[in-house]
Scaffold this motif. Sequence first.
Motif, PDB file in Angstrom:
ATOM      1  N   LEU A 110       5.305   6.718  -4.026  1.00  0.00           N
ATOM      2  CA  LEU A 110       3.945   6.666  -4.565  1.00  0.00           C
ATOM      3  C   LEU A 110       2.932   6.048  -4.189  1.00  0.00           C
ATOM      4  CD1 LEU A 110       5.003   6.336  -8.561  1.00  0.00           C
ATOM      5  CD2 LEU A 110       4.369   8.596  -7.236  1.00  0.00           C
ATOM      6  N   ALA A 111       1.782   6.227  -3.773  1.00  0.00           N
ATOM      7  CA  ALA A 111       0.679   5.394  -3.485  1.00  0.00           C
ATOM      8  C   ALA A 111       0.239   5.116  -4.950  1.00  0.00           C
ATOM      9  CB  ALA A 111      -0.515   6.152  -2.734  1.00  0.00           C
ATOM     10  N   CYS A 112       0.805   3.710  -5.299  1.00  0.00           N
ATOM     11  CA  CYS A 112       0.451   3.469  -6.723  1.00  0.00           C
ATOM     12  C   CYS A 112      -1.215   2.826  -6.681  1.00  0.00           C
ATOM     13  CB  CYS A 112       1.273   2.244  -7.237  1.00  0.00           C
ATOM     14  SG  CYS A 112       2.970   2.456  -7.101  1.00  0.00           S
ATOM     15  N   THR A 113      -1.580   2.838  -5.570  1.00  0.00           N
ATOM     16  CA  THR A 113      -3.111   2.468  -5.364  1.00  0.00           C
ATOM     17  C   THR A 113      -4.012   3.467  -6.203  1.00  0.00           C
ATOM     18  OG1 THR A 113      -2.606   1.949  -3.173  1.00  0.00           O
ATOM     19  CG2 THR A 113      -4.917   2.358  -3.739  1.00  0.00           C
ATOM     20  N   LYS A 114      -3.375   4.775  -6.362  1.00  0.00           N
ATOM     21  CA  LYS A 114      -4.023   5.843  -7.102  1.00  0.00           C
ATOM     22  C   LYS A 114      -4.139   5.908  -8.574  1.00  0.00           C
ATOM     23  CE  LYS A 114      -4.324   6.936  -2.749  1.00  0.00           C
ATOM     24  NZ  LYS A 114      -5.284   6.142  -1.888  1.00  0.00           N
ATOM     25  N   TYR A 115      -2.889   6.921  -9.080  1.00  0.00           N
ATOM     26  CA  TYR A 115      -2.848   6.748 -10.633  1.00  0.00           C
ATOM     27  C   TYR A 115      -2.138   5.763 -11.227  1.00  0.00           C
ATOM     28  CZ  TYR A 115      -5.218  11.344 -10.365  1.00  0.00           C
ATOM     29  OH  TYR A 115      -5.858  12.338 -10.471  1.00  0.00           O
ATOM     30  N   THR A 163       0.359  17.013   5.384  1.00  0.00           N
ATOM     31  CA  THR A 163       0.728  15.584   5.041  1.00  0.00           C
ATOM     32  C   THR A 163      -0.495  14.750   5.169  1.00  0.00           C
ATOM     33  OG1 THR A 163       2.188  13.904   5.073  1.00  0.00           O
ATOM     34  CG2 THR A 163       1.599  14.617   7.305  1.00  0.00           C
ATOM     35  N   TYR A 164      -0.503  13.969   4.253  1.00  0.00           N
ATOM     36  CA  TYR A 164      -1.575  12.894   4.537  1.00  0.00           C
ATOM     37  C   TYR A 164      -1.794  12.329   6.103  1.00  0.00           C
ATOM     38  CZ  TYR A 164      -3.935   8.244   3.286  1.00  0.00           C
ATOM     39  OH  TYR A 164      -4.606   7.334   3.041  1.00  0.00           O
ATOM     40  N   GLU A 165      -2.951  12.406   6.325  1.00  0.00           N
ATOM     41  CA  GLU A 165      -3.235  11.784   7.876  1.00  0.00           C
ATOM     42  C   GLU A 165      -2.572  10.747   8.320  1.00  0.00           C
ATOM     43  OE1 GLU A 165      -4.770  10.768  11.573  1.00  0.00           O
ATOM     44  OE2 GLU A 165      -5.315   9.629   9.625  1.00  0.00           O
ATOM     45  N   LEU A 194       9.893  12.529  -0.429  1.00  0.00           N
ATOM     46  CA  LEU A 194       8.424  13.481  -0.926  1.00  0.00           C
ATOM     47  C   LEU A 194       7.424  12.332  -1.374  1.00  0.00           C
ATOM     48  CD1 LEU A 194       7.209  15.591  -2.637  1.00  0.00           C
ATOM     49  CD2 LEU A 194       8.344  14.914  -4.599  1.00  0.00           C
ATOM     50  N   ASP A 195       6.426  12.343  -0.698  1.00  0.00           N
ATOM     51  CA  ASP A 195       5.170  11.816  -1.573  1.00  0.00           C
ATOM     52  C   ASP A 195       4.818  12.283  -2.555  1.00  0.00           C
ATOM     53  OD1 ASP A 195       2.659  10.874  -1.874  1.00  0.00           O
ATOM     54  OD2 ASP A 195       1.981  10.438   0.290  1.00  0.00           O
ATOM     55  N   ASN A 196       4.915  11.729  -3.748  1.00  0.00           N
ATOM     56  CA  ASN A 196       4.600  12.153  -4.837  1.00  0.00           C
ATOM     57  C   ASN A 196       3.463  11.628  -5.744  1.00  0.00           C
ATOM     58  OD1 ASN A 196       5.676  14.114  -7.191  1.00  0.00           O
ATOM     59  ND2 ASN A 196       6.637  12.374  -8.211  1.00  0.00           N
ATOM     60  N   MET A 237       8.470  15.584   2.540  1.00  0.00           N
ATOM     61  CA  MET A 237       7.594  16.679   1.853  1.00  0.00           C
ATOM     62  C   MET A 237       6.336  15.949   1.100  1.00  0.00           C
ATOM     63  SD  MET A 237      10.527  18.600  -0.124  1.00  0.00           S
ATOM     64  CE  MET A 237      11.689  17.136  -0.443  1.00  0.00           C
ATOM     65  N   GLU A 238       5.206  16.671   1.003  1.00  0.00           N
ATOM     66  CA  GLU A 238       4.057  16.138   0.214  1.00  0.00           C
ATOM     67  C   GLU A 238       3.524  17.313  -0.665  1.00  0.00           C
ATOM     68  OE1 GLU A 238       0.805  13.910   2.317  1.00  0.00           O
ATOM     69  OE2 GLU A 238      -0.384  14.478   0.793  1.00  0.00           O
ATOM     70  N   SER A 239       3.742  17.385  -1.840  1.00  0.00           N
ATOM     71  CA  SER A 239       3.441  18.325  -2.791  1.00  0.00           C
ATOM     72  C   SER A 239       2.787  18.098  -4.037  1.00  0.00           C
ATOM     73  CB  SER A 239       4.672  18.903  -3.048  1.00  0.00           C
ATOM     74  OG  SER A 239       4.399  20.129  -4.130  1.00  0.00           O
ATOM     75  N   SER A 272       0.896  -0.996  -0.176  1.00  0.00           N
ATOM     76  CA  SER A 272      -0.035  -0.224  -0.271  1.00  0.00           C
ATOM     77  C   SER A 272       1.013   1.188   0.034  1.00  0.00           C
ATOM     78  CB  SER A 272      -0.865  -0.039   1.192  1.00  0.00           C
ATOM     79  OG  SER A 272      -0.200   0.113   2.465  1.00  0.00           O
ATOM     80  N   GLY A 273       0.374   2.244  -0.154  1.00  0.00           N
ATOM     81  CA  GLY A 273       0.948   3.681  -0.052  1.00  0.00           C
ATOM     82  C   GLY A 273       1.369   3.847   1.365  1.00  0.00           C
ATOM     83  N   VAL A 274       0.735   3.405   2.207  1.00  0.00           N
ATOM     84  CA  VAL A 274       1.102   3.667   3.716  1.00  0.00           C
ATOM     85  C   VAL A 274       2.385   3.153   4.019  1.00  0.00           C
ATOM     86  CG1 VAL A 274       0.426   3.517   5.891  1.00  0.00           C
ATOM     87  CG2 VAL A 274      -1.219   4.805   4.609  1.00  0.00           C
ATOM     88  N   ALA A 275       2.358   1.720   3.602  1.00  0.00           N
ATOM     89  CA  ALA A 275       3.592   0.662   3.667  1.00  0.00           C
ATOM     90  C   ALA A 275       4.810   1.429   3.008  1.00  0.00           C
ATOM     91  CB  ALA A 275       3.143  -0.632   3.258  1.00  0.00           C
ATOM     92  N   SER A 279      -9.895   7.185  -1.240  1.00  0.00           N
ATOM     93  CA  SER A 279      -8.868   7.300  -2.197  1.00  0.00           C
ATOM     94  C   SER A 279      -9.368   7.893  -3.400  1.00  0.00           C
ATOM     95  CB  SER A 279      -8.910   5.520  -2.595  1.00  0.00           C
ATOM     96  OG  SER A 279      -7.510   5.315  -3.334  1.00  0.00           O
ATOM     97  N   TRP A 280      -8.422   7.640  -4.557  1.00  0.00           N
ATOM     98  CA  TRP A 280      -8.699   8.531  -5.609  1.00  0.00           C
ATOM     99  C   TRP A 280      -7.934   7.954  -6.643  1.00  0.00           C
ATOM    100  CZ3 TRP A 280      -4.180  11.318  -6.524  1.00  0.00           C
ATOM    101  CH2 TRP A 280      -3.319  11.695  -5.728  1.00  0.00           C
ATOM    102  N   GLY A 281      -7.693   8.683  -7.924  1.00  0.00           N
ATOM    103  CA  GLY A 281      -6.996   8.030  -8.936  1.00  0.00           C
ATOM    104  C   GLY A 281      -7.304   7.091  -9.874  1.00  0.00           C
TER     105      GLY A 281
HETATM  106  C1  PLP Z   1      -1.103  11.279  -0.687  1.00  0.00           C
HETATM  107  C2  PLP Z   1      -1.270  10.135  -0.398  1.00  0.00           C
HETATM  108  N1  PLP Z   1      -0.297   9.403   0.005  1.00  0.00           N
HETATM  109  C3  PLP Z   1      -0.456   8.254   0.533  1.00  0.00           C
HETATM  110  C4  PLP Z   1      -1.627   7.534   0.520  1.00  0.00           C
HETATM  111  C5  PLP Z   1      -1.757   6.268   1.164  1.00  0.00           C
HETATM  112  O1  PLP Z   1      -1.769   5.193  -0.076  1.00  0.00           O
HETATM  113  P1  PLP Z   1      -2.762   3.802   0.256  1.00  0.00           P
HETATM  114  O2  PLP Z   1      -4.099   4.008   0.278  1.00  0.00           O
HETATM  115  O3  PLP Z   1      -2.160   2.716  -0.941  1.00  0.00           O
HETATM  116  O4  PLP Z   1      -2.209   3.297   1.530  1.00  0.00           O
HETATM  117  C6  PLP Z   1      -2.840   8.142   0.012  1.00  0.00           C
HETATM  118  C7  PLP Z   1      -4.200   7.540   0.053  1.00  0.00           C
HETATM  119  O5  PLP Z   1      -5.034   8.276  -0.214  1.00  0.00           O
HETATM  120  C8  PLP Z   1      -2.562   9.616  -0.291  1.00  0.00           C
HETATM  121  O6  PLP Z   1      -3.585  10.225  -1.058  1.00  0.00           O
END
Ligand code: PLP
Length: 395
Positions: A207-212, A113-115, A185-187, A156-158, A88-91, A339-341
Amino acid sequence: MSDDKNLRPATRIVEAGRRKEWTQGVVNTPVWRASTILFDTVADLRAAVASPNDRLYYGRRGTPTQWSLADALTELEPGAAGTMLYPSGVAAVAMALLSVLKPGDELLMVDSTYEPTRAFCRNVLGPMGIATHYYDPLAGAAIADLFTEKTRAVFMESPGSLTFEVQDVPAICAAAKACGIVTLLDNTWATPLFFPAIGHGVDLTILACTKYVVGHSDAMLGSVTANAERFEALRRTTHQFGQHVGPDDASLGSRGLRTLDVRLRQHQAGALEVARWLETHPGVARVLHPALPSCPGHEVWQRDFLGSTGLFSFVMAGGDDAARADLVDNLDHFGIGFSWGGYESLALPVDPRPLRTATGWAAEGPLVRLHIGLEDPADLIADLRRGLDRFVERR
Ligand SMILES: Cc1ncc(COP(=O)(O)O)c(C=O)c1O
């Protein structure tokens, strides 16, 4: 498939990671389901164990299915040494941070930043003896004023989650590098197509590849791409935590990646059309979209980014939580969900106030985050117009 370093991103995205020895001539690298790998001799087994990468050894270390996606993501980041994949992106965020930080270190974390990234700092890094200090997303080169002897990394997250402030990534990276501080960077919003992060000085890009990258809302996946200074530590940490992505999810990631360029351009066009229309509606106080001049950090976006994507927020002109819920509940073409993307549009009520510690958040009304999917923007605008007209009438 090609070694040409000058390939344009749209070509690279089609060809990257499709090595003949992995695809065996099939267009897409096949899905290898594997735990045990069998060897002919003990000597062969020992040789595989001794070889660091890209040699079948044990399922947890990956197969061509995962390697091909990782390789493709590396190729999209000029200057990168390698990529690790996560479930996951969080991992991915967690592993990137743990590959850099040790007890006693301090981390500078952007306030927007993402919560769940914030929660990781609080609930995991804190008890490990790693202190997190939050900074203003618009700090730029002034980040250097916050460095102490213990500062080990800047995250960073931008643009920022929910509020979309665009950070001056090159300025922050230059200040950090001058002091031997690592940058992450969270890109996820821009992807390497619209912001090649390693080339802008970032050490580890997430990258949270889950999205795009996946792009169809049907798999969870994350990645971290690192430069040569940081890649070995990232790989070691990842292996020690036993991180692994299943081959089906990796394959979905690769499939999504091939169309990322064309999808992002469509998300960009649709989101800009909707965002510009929202700016004209009396029910909207402000639109927070990096490509609009009213967005904090817009000039940095204009200088550094190659495009904008489908996610942004708008502030309602007055109203309360109930008015916002009424608006979102009655939209016909926007799903309500996290989520999104993906290819579908989403609307989400969000509130940055409880999440800020270094900066405040004040607004004229409640905040709504939109993801603009691949529908015709005229239908989305008509839907929003109905809802916002009703909101204005009742306000
Ligand atoms: C900017 C950003 N980073 C990370 C994540 C986490 O990704 P995941 O949901 O795949 O854990 C998200 C999820 O919404 C996000 O919006």
